[in-house]
Design a protein around this motif. Structure first.
Motif, PDB file in Angstrom:
ATOM      1  N   ARG A   1       0.846  -1.177   0.000  1.00  0.00           N
ATOM      2  CA  ARG A   1       0.000   0.000   0.000  1.00  0.00           C
ATOM      3  C   ARG A   1       0.892   1.241   0.000  1.00  0.00           C
ATOM      4  O   ARG A   1       1.979   1.234   0.569  1.00  0.00           O
ATOM      5  CB  ARG A   1      -0.918   0.025   1.226  1.00  0.00           C
TER       6      ARG A   1
ATOM      7  N   ALA B   1     -11.294  11.311  -3.278  1.00  0.00           N
ATOM      8  CA  ALA B   1     -11.291  10.083  -4.081  1.00  0.00           C
ATOM      9  C   ALA B   1     -11.368  10.402  -5.571  1.00  0.00           C
ATOM     10  O   ALA B   1     -10.701   9.763  -6.397  1.00  0.00           O
ATOM     11  CB  ALA B   1     -12.453   9.184  -3.664  1.00  0.00           C
TER      12      ALA B   1
ATOM     13  N   ALA C   1      -8.620   9.442  -8.424  1.00  0.00           N
ATOM     14  CA  ALA C   1      -9.012   8.687  -9.620  1.00  0.00           C
ATOM     15  C   ALA C   1      -8.624   9.432 -10.894  1.00  0.00           C
ATOM     16  O   ALA C   1      -8.123   8.837 -11.857  1.00  0.00           O
ATOM     17  CB  ALA C   1     -10.513   8.413  -9.589  1.00  0.00           C
TER      18      ALA C   1
ATOM     19  N   LEU D   1      -4.674   7.221  -9.674  1.00  0.00           N
ATOM     20  CA  LEU D   1      -4.296   6.538  -8.436  1.00  0.00           C
ATOM     21  C   LEU D   1      -5.524   5.861  -7.835  1.00  0.00           C
ATOM     22  O   LEU D   1      -6.618   6.432  -7.839  1.00  0.00           O
ATOM     23  CB  LEU D   1      -3.713   7.529  -7.429  1.00  0.00           C
ATOM     24  N   GLU D   2      -5.340   4.662  -7.314  1.00  0.00           N
ATOM     25  CA  GLU D   2      -6.452   3.923  -6.710  1.00  0.00           C
ATOM     26  C   GLU D   2      -6.571   4.288  -5.228  1.00  0.00           C
ATOM     27  O   GLU D   2      -5.896   3.723  -4.373  1.00  0.00           O
ATOM     28  CB  GLU D   2      -6.258   2.415  -6.874  1.00  0.00           C
TER      29      GLU D   2
ATOM     30  N   LEU E   1      -7.981   4.429  -1.523  1.00  0.00           N
ATOM     31  CA  LEU E   1      -8.658   3.481  -0.632  1.00  0.00           C
ATOM     32  C   LEU E   1      -9.320   4.151   0.561  1.00  0.00           C
ATOM     33  O   LEU E   1     -10.437   3.814   0.923  1.00  0.00           O
ATOM     34  CB  LEU E   1      -7.667   2.418  -0.134  1.00  0.00           C
TER      35      LEU E   1
ATOM     36  N   CYS F   1      -3.455   4.405  -0.638  1.00  0.00           N
ATOM     37  CA  CYS F   1      -3.664   3.995  -2.025  1.00  0.00           C
ATOM     38  C   CYS F   1      -3.236   2.546  -2.222  1.00  0.00           C
ATOM     39  O   CYS F   1      -2.386   2.029  -1.501  1.00  0.00           O
ATOM     40  CB  CYS F   1      -2.846   4.863  -2.987  1.00  0.00           C
ATOM     41  N   ALA F   2      -3.818   1.909  -3.214  1.00  0.00           N
ATOM     42  CA  ALA F   2      -3.395   0.565  -3.570  1.00  0.00           C
ATOM     43  C   ALA F   2      -2.085   0.618  -4.344  1.00  0.00           C
ATOM     44  O   ALA F   2      -1.798   1.589  -5.050  1.00  0.00           O
ATOM     45  CB  ALA F   2      -4.473  -0.120  -4.412  1.00  0.00           C
TER      46      ALA F   2
ATOM     47  N   VAL G   1     -13.036   1.289   0.821  1.00  0.00           N
ATOM     48  CA  VAL G   1     -12.928   2.231  -0.277  1.00  0.00           C
ATOM     49  C   VAL G   1     -14.069   3.232  -0.186  1.00  0.00           C
ATOM     50  O   VAL G   1     -15.237   2.861  -0.055  1.00  0.00           O
ATOM     51  CB  VAL G   1     -12.967   1.512  -1.638  1.00  0.00           C
TER      52      VAL G   1
ATOM     53  N   GLU H   1     -16.348   5.472  -2.108  1.00  0.00           N
ATOM     54  CA  GLU H   1     -16.756   5.634  -3.487  1.00  0.00           C
ATOM     55  C   GLU H   1     -17.022   7.108  -3.782  1.00  0.00           C
ATOM     56  O   GLU H   1     -17.693   7.804  -2.994  1.00  0.00           O
ATOM     57  CB  GLU H   1     -18.036   4.836  -3.749  1.00  0.00           C
TER      58      GLU H   1
END
Length: 284
Positions: A190, A207, A211, A215-216, A218, A236-237, A280, A282
């Motif tokens: 992570r 978020a 995106a 970047l992912e 979390l 982030c993942a 996460v 959303e």
């Protein structure tokens, strides 16, 4: 002496022989560490490599067979790695004196022989890390603590390099390990980013920005505000390398994004604890 006694004596002689071989191999490993030190030109430099250490543990656990307990493999090799690391140079661990659970986390991970230096404040601990009095520093996990220590990482000279405990057990507070070195990927990680803006932003807005930057996102682990603006420690993942262009894209024209390091996912997930912490958010 009956047949069973003879059999037990033979088994014990075999165990003695295994112990001798184990000691020989450990002495071999100590010799290899001396070669590592020589290859560095004798300079101690950065001694701890948490990413490599957990990669080693994953590999060994994958090879484990039979009755060998997984926790014994982890504890044994952790003690071996810490003890042999100390052969390369001074290796002390710094930590806050509160909460007291940090001491237990440090002892469980680094063993009984590693020197622990307790201090009362985050600023003192960062100073000791900066001047080399300690090689690693343990702070309570931001989501478990009201102590706002993590904004100091926005200077970019230190990073989070590990998270404890590494076995996935639920421990509150857990600990983040900070070092002067950059985070070293382990293969299942992570990333942590400090995102700063003039005003506080909601998790959904953050978020969306992550995106848009590729970047992912979390979660937001912690937030902080002062006269200079608002900042959030974001999870982030995957891995983000120093200089990653996505950080500039995340910052945009109205913010700032600083890589704060990362940590390896634990060796095993216990009762979904990691999943709970990494929910996460959303975008809305």
């Amino acid at each position: 002496m009956d047949a069973n006694d003879d059999k037990l004596a033979a088994i014990r002689r075999r165990i003695d022989g295994i112990d001798d071989k184990l000691l020989d191999l450990l002495m071999d490993r100590a010799g290899a560490m001396a070669e590592v030190q020589a290859a560095k030109g004798g300079a101690a430099g950065i001694l701890a490599r948490p990413g490599r250490e957990i990669s080693i543990l994953r590999r060994l656990l994958a090879r484990r067979e039979g009755a060998m307990p997984a926790d014994l493999v982890v504890r044994l090799w952790r003690d071996v790695m810490t003890s042999l690391t100390r052969l390369q140079g001074p290796f002390a661990i710094g930590l806050l004196d509160k909460p007291a659970s940090l001491i237990d986390l440090a002892r469980n991970h680094y063993g009984l022989a590693a020197p622990l230096i307790e201090v009362a404040s985050p600023s003192t601990l960062f100073s000791k890390l900066s001047d080399g009095a300690v090689q690693l520093a343990l702070f309570p996990s931001p989501e478990d603590s009201a102590i706002p220590w993590w904004p100091r990482l926005a200077r970019g000279d230190m990073q989070i390099v590990a998270r404890l405990p590494i076995d996935g057990t639920e421990t509150q507070p857990g600990a983040m390990v900070v070092g002067r070195q950059a985070f070293e990927p382990s293969g299942d990680d992570r990333a942590l980013v400090i995102f700063e803006a003039a005003e506080a932003q909601s998790r959904p807005k953050i978020a969306k920005r992550f995106a848009a930057a590729g970047l992912e996102f979390l979660n937001v682990l912690a937030g902080d505000e002062d006269r200079q603006g608002a900042r959030a420690l974001c999870l982030c993942a995957g891995v983000i390398a120093p200089g990653d262009k996505r950080l500039a894209a995340l910052a945009g024209d109205d913010g700032r994004a600083v890589l704060a390091g990362g940590y390896a996912l634990p060796l095993a997930l216990a009762s979904g604890s990691q999943k709970k912490r990494e929910h996460v958010d959303e975008p809305s």
